[in-house]
Scaffold this active site. Structure first.
Site, PDB file in Angstrom:
ATOM      1  N   SER A 133       0.840  -1.263  -0.016  1.00 15.44           N
ATOM      2  CA  SER A 133       0.136   0.095  -0.064  1.00 15.44           C
ATOM      3  C   SER A 133       0.817   1.087  -0.091  1.00 15.44           C
ATOM      4  O   SER A 133       1.000   2.012   1.064  1.00 15.44           O
ATOM      5  CB  SER A 133      -0.849  -0.056   1.050  1.00 15.44           C
ATOM      6  OG  SER A 133      -0.162   0.119   2.395  1.00 15.44           O
ATOM      7  N   HIS A 184      -3.027  -6.050   2.123  1.00 15.90           N
ATOM      8  CA  HIS A 184      -2.310  -7.086   2.867  1.00 15.90           C
ATOM      9  C   HIS A 184      -2.941  -8.286   3.279  1.00 15.90           C
ATOM     10  O   HIS A 184      -2.318  -9.292   3.752  1.00 15.90           O
ATOM     11  CB  HIS A 184      -1.789  -6.409   4.282  1.00 15.90           C
ATOM     12  CG  HIS A 184      -0.962  -5.584   3.969  1.00 15.90           C
ATOM     13  ND1 HIS A 184      -0.611  -4.682   5.120  1.00 15.90           N
ATOM     14  CD2 HIS A 184      -0.396  -4.953   2.988  1.00 15.90           C
ATOM     15  CE1 HIS A 184       0.125  -3.710   4.753  1.00 15.90           C
ATOM     16  NE2 HIS A 184       0.309  -3.557   3.332  1.00 15.90           N
ATOM     17  N   GLU A 224      -4.994  -2.624   8.919  1.00 16.32           N
ATOM     18  CA  GLU A 224      -4.324  -3.172   9.980  1.00 16.32           C
ATOM     19  C   GLU A 224      -5.155  -3.154  11.366  1.00 16.32           C
ATOM     20  O   GLU A 224      -5.612  -1.852  11.693  1.00 16.32           O
ATOM     21  CB  GLU A 224      -3.059  -2.726  10.005  1.00 16.32           C
ATOM     22  CG  GLU A 224      -2.228  -2.758   8.958  1.00 16.32           C
ATOM     23  CD  GLU A 224      -0.707  -1.922   9.142  1.00 16.32           C
ATOM     24  OE1 GLU A 224      -0.293  -1.749  10.198  1.00 16.32           O
ATOM     25  OE2 GLU A 224      -0.324  -1.627   7.783  1.00 16.32           O
ATOM     26  N   GLU A 280       1.671  -9.529   6.699  1.00 17.30           N
ATOM     27  CA  GLU A 280       2.238  -8.927   8.046  1.00 17.30           C
ATOM     28  C   GLU A 280       2.319  -9.981   9.062  1.00 17.30           C
ATOM     29  O   GLU A 280       2.378  -9.660  10.258  1.00 17.30           O
ATOM     30  CB  GLU A 280       1.993  -7.697   8.385  1.00 17.30           C
ATOM     31  CG  GLU A 280       2.128  -6.551   7.262  1.00 17.30           C
ATOM     32  CD  GLU A 280       2.010  -5.065   7.740  1.00 17.30           C
ATOM     33  OE1 GLU A 280       1.266  -5.002   8.560  1.00 17.30           O
ATOM     34  OE2 GLU A 280       2.687  -4.196   6.911  1.00 17.30           O
ATOM     35  N   ASP A 282      -4.573   0.987  11.202  1.00 15.58           N
ATOM     36  CA  ASP A 282      -4.035   1.729  10.268  1.00 15.58           C
ATOM     37  C   ASP A 282      -5.209   1.342   9.200  1.00 15.58           C
ATOM     38  O   ASP A 282      -5.329   0.283   8.603  1.00 15.58           O
ATOM     39  CB  ASP A 282      -2.885   1.060   9.831  1.00 15.58           C
ATOM     40  CG  ASP A 282      -2.176   1.966   8.414  1.00 15.58           C
ATOM     41  OD1 ASP A 282      -2.934   2.696   7.949  1.00 15.58           O
ATOM     42  OD2 ASP A 282      -1.158   1.269   8.102  1.00 15.58           O
ATOM     43  N   GLU A 324      -3.862   5.562  11.957  1.00 16.23           N
ATOM     44  CA  GLU A 324      -2.815   5.955  10.821  1.00 16.23           C
ATOM     45  C   GLU A 324      -3.860   6.050   9.808  1.00 16.23           C
ATOM     46  O   GLU A 324      -4.638   5.234   9.570  1.00 16.23           O
ATOM     47  CB  GLU A 324      -1.863   4.763  11.090  1.00 16.23           C
ATOM     48  CG  GLU A 324      -0.766   4.899   9.823  1.00 16.23           C
ATOM     49  CD  GLU A 324       0.210   3.931   9.918  1.00 16.23           C
ATOM     50  OE1 GLU A 324       0.621   3.375  10.945  1.00 16.23           O
ATOM     51  OE2 GLU A 324       0.662   3.668   8.754  1.00 16.23           O
ATOM     52  N   ASP A 330       1.257   8.376   7.486  1.00 15.67           N
ATOM     53  CA  ASP A 330       2.299   7.401   6.746  1.00 15.67           C
ATOM     54  C   ASP A 330       2.298   7.828   5.391  1.00 15.67           C
ATOM     55  O   ASP A 330       3.095   8.486   4.965  1.00 15.67           O
ATOM     56  CB  ASP A 330       1.829   5.995   6.948  1.00 15.67           C
ATOM     57  CG  ASP A 330       2.337   5.044   6.164  1.00 15.67           C
ATOM     58  OD1 ASP A 330       3.643   5.423   5.448  1.00 15.67           O
ATOM     59  OD2 ASP A 330       1.951   3.716   5.871  1.00 15.67           O
ATOM     60  N   LYS A 389       9.735   5.523   7.341  1.00 18.44           N
ATOM     61  CA  LYS A 389      10.177   4.347   6.620  1.00 18.44           C
ATOM     62  C   LYS A 389      11.284   4.701   5.846  1.00 18.44           C
ATOM     63  O   LYS A 389      11.119   5.672   4.851  1.00 18.44           O
ATOM     64  CB  LYS A 389       9.138   3.816   5.828  1.00 18.44           C
ATOM     65  CG  LYS A 389       7.750   3.162   6.618  1.00 18.44           C
ATOM     66  CD  LYS A 389       6.761   3.114   5.517  1.00 18.44           C
ATOM     67  CE  LYS A 389       5.412   2.175   6.228  1.00 18.44           C
ATOM     68  NZ  LYS A 389       4.211   2.230   5.065  1.00 18.44           N
ATOM     69  N   HIS A 407       8.165  -1.077   9.727  1.00 14.34           N
ATOM     70  CA  HIS A 407       8.429  -2.260   8.477  1.00 14.34           C
ATOM     71  C   HIS A 407       7.742  -1.950   7.379  1.00 14.34           C
ATOM     72  O   HIS A 407       6.811  -0.784   7.366  1.00 14.34           O
ATOM     73  CB  HIS A 407       8.140  -3.640   9.283  1.00 14.34           C
ATOM     74  CG  HIS A 407       6.537  -3.737   9.334  1.00 14.34           C
ATOM     75  ND1 HIS A 407       5.933  -4.907   9.762  1.00 14.34           N
ATOM     76  CD2 HIS A 407       5.504  -2.908   9.431  1.00 14.34           C
ATOM     77  CE1 HIS A 407       4.822  -4.736   9.838  1.00 14.34           C
ATOM     78  NE2 HIS A 407       4.419  -3.529   9.638  1.00 14.34           N
ATOM     79  N   LYS A 433       6.323  -0.270  14.758  1.00 12.58           N
ATOM     80  CA  LYS A 433       5.339  -0.932  13.837  1.00 12.58           C
ATOM     81  C   LYS A 433       6.159  -2.279  13.138  1.00 12.58           C
ATOM     82  O   LYS A 433       6.872  -1.848  12.247  1.00 12.58           O
ATOM     83  CB  LYS A 433       4.950  -0.051  13.031  1.00 12.58           C
ATOM     84  CG  LYS A 433       3.206  -0.284  12.827  1.00 12.58           C
ATOM     85  CD  LYS A 433       2.725   0.674  11.993  1.00 12.58           C
ATOM     86  CE  LYS A 433       2.167  -0.127  10.787  1.00 12.58           C
ATOM     87  NZ  LYS A 433       1.241   0.730   9.979  1.00 12.58           N
TER      88      LYS A 433
HETATM   89  C1  2PG Z   1       1.568   0.802   6.219  1.00 14.29           C
HETATM   90  C2  2PG Z   1       2.524  -0.435   5.612  1.00 14.29           C
HETATM   91  C3  2PG Z   1       3.397  -1.144   6.690  1.00 14.29           C
HETATM   92  P1  2PG Z   1       2.970  -1.126   3.178  1.00 14.29           P
HETATM   93  O1  2PG Z   1       0.708   0.993   5.309  1.00 14.29           O
HETATM   94  O2  2PG Z   1       1.897   1.189   7.171  1.00 14.29           O
HETATM   95  O3  2PG Z   1       2.299  -1.622   7.637  1.00 14.29           O
HETATM   96  O4  2PG Z   1       2.212  -1.032   4.575  1.00 14.29           O
HETATM   97  O5  2PG Z   1       4.520  -1.640   3.500  1.00 14.29           O
HETATM   98  O6  2PG Z   1       2.167  -2.097   2.327  1.00 14.29           O
HETATM   99  O7  2PG Z   1       3.107   0.181   2.699  1.00 14.29           O
HETATM  100 MG    MG Z   2       0.503   2.814   6.892  1.00 17.75          MG
END
Ligand code: 2PG
Ligand code: MG
Length: 404
Positions: free
Chosen positions: A42, A149, A158, A200, A236, A277, A304, A329, A357, A380
């Site tokens: 995502s 996911h 999430e 995850e 999230d 989130e 994020d 990230k 992560h 996370k």
């Molecule tokens: C998120 C991340 C990790 P992705 O959205 O926070 O949980 O997902 O790595 O798929 O962007």
């Molecule tokens: Mg996120």
């Protein structure tokens, strides 16, 4: 001051079985360090490009052709110079020529090599100004997976056990307890259905969004009572993923941005969520700011996809008082130097940071060191699966070094 004598990039697989890259550096002091780069599903529209056109084979080719020569001979201690060289050789605003994952792997491997040479753990090498010793992050453990996911799960991506005990051994134990008990409840509720786990490591079950949340909330309450440890529900939404033509399209309902604001605020009030989130699509600073005004006093509101770890986007978020926390990230921006600039700004502005992560992970443990070095409010990292457990175990090692 030792120099990089060898630099290699190889193809490896991430936890989804998709190819990614790992960098391996050697120095003239005899140190060898390696780091792999994870990948998102995502992804934000604002993050750098993971691989050049042509994918991992193209990343390896451009590394051989142009990146290695820029790295070999550089001082392993000069993180900023190496990261600058990566930008220079790339020459694009989004790492689309060499690939953000190549930049991430080289950048992190550099920091690991430098830490080895100084004979300090990675977290000490990267410790941010104002921090003196390790302060451990809360565990943001993904227990139930949905969205991109998971197949057949809720739209919300999430369902998180936000486990805030100061000792990492306690916070990990409480989050895992939520995961285990949630699994047992799902097995009891769906005795004839084959349940799965998502990207995850969280459970995947045919649940609606509110149903899933109710299960999480009840399980967190049970674990608080049983273990006497603080563990709270969080989500999230990764709302960009179900935003279509100006509306949030859930399986059960379609909401305007105003409707989404009312819905997510009502979830916070009703279920006492402590972590939320990306409740809006990744360009909507205004609604997330309204949400933070309403609940930010009691909830960690995290950007994020909204920020993509970009200093410019976080600055805008601060000016517009959009959130009280930023997700971090490395491979959203591609280098540690860019990441540190964002982290330092976030810290200076009094916002929390949460180290994260990606859904496609590598079994490396360096993320745990970053969370400690950044004074992150949360880590996370998922709870099950070797690539997630690697980070949790590393946090335990940092918390109780051998011989202590
Ligand atoms: C998120 C991340 C990790 P992705 O959205 O926070 O949980 O997902 O790595 O798929 O962007
Ligand atoms: Mg996120």
């Amino acid at each position: 001051m030792s120099r990089i004598t060898e630099a290699h990039l190889r193809a490896i697989y991430d936890s989804r079985g998709n190819p990614t890259v790992e960098a391996r550096l050697a120095t003239d002091a005899g140190v060898v360090a390696a780091a792999g780069a994870p990948s998102g599903a995502s992804t934000s529209t604002h993050e750098v490009v993971a691989f050049p056109t042509g994918g991992v084979p193209a990343a390896l080719a451009v590394f051989e052709r142009s990146v290695r020569a820029k790295i070999v001979g550089a001082s392993v201690d000069d993180q900023a110079a190496i990261d600058r060289a990566l930008h220079e050789v790339d020459g694009t605003p989004d790492f689309s020529r060499i690939g953000g994952n190549t930049a991430t792997a080289v950048s992190v491997a550099t920091a690991i090599a430098s830490a080895f040479e100084r004979k300090v753990p990675l977290w000490k090498r990267l410790l941010r100004p104002g921090l003196v010793g390790p302060r451990f992050p809360a565990i943001c453990g993904n227990c139930l997976n949905g969205g991109k996911h998971a197949w057949g799960g809720p739209d919300i991506q999430e369902f998180i056990a936000y486990s805030t005990a100061p000792d990492p051994a306690d916070s990990i134990r409480a989050a895992l307890e939520v995961h285990h008990r949630l699994g047992a409840k799902l097995h009891a509720r769906f005795p004839t259905i084959a349940l799965g786990r998502g990207d995850e490591g969280g459970w995947v079950a045919p649940l609606g969004n509110v149903e899933a949340l109710e299960l999480l909330v009840a399980t967190c309450a049970e674990v608080r009572d049983a273990l006497h440890l603080p563990v709270h529900p969080g989500i999230d939404l990764a709302a960009t993923e179900f935003f279509r033509d100006g509306q949030y399209v859930y399986k059960e309902q379609t909401l305007s941005p105003e409707g989404q604001l009312g819905f997510v605020t009502s979830l916070v009030d009703r279920y006492e969520l402590k972590f939320v989130e990306d409740p809006f699509e990744d360009n909507d600073y205004d609604h997330v700011a309204a949400f933070t005004r309403a609940v930010g006093g009691k909830v960690t509101v995290v950007g994020d996809d909204l920020y993509a770890t970009s200093l410019a986007r976080v600055r805008e978020g601060v000016e517009r008082r959009a959130t009280n926390a930023a997700l971090i990230k490395v491979n959203q921006v591609g280098t540690l130097t860019d990441t540190l600039a964002t982290v330092d700004y976030v810290r200076a502005q009094g916002l929390a940071n949460v180290s994260s992560h990606r859904s496609g992970e590598v079994p490396d443990a360096w993320l745990a060191h970053l969370a400690v070095a950044f004074g992150s409010l949360g880590l996370k990292c998922g709870l099950l699966g070797g690539e997630r457990v690697a980070k949790l175990n590393e946090l335990l090692r940092i918390g109780a070094p051998a011989g202590s």
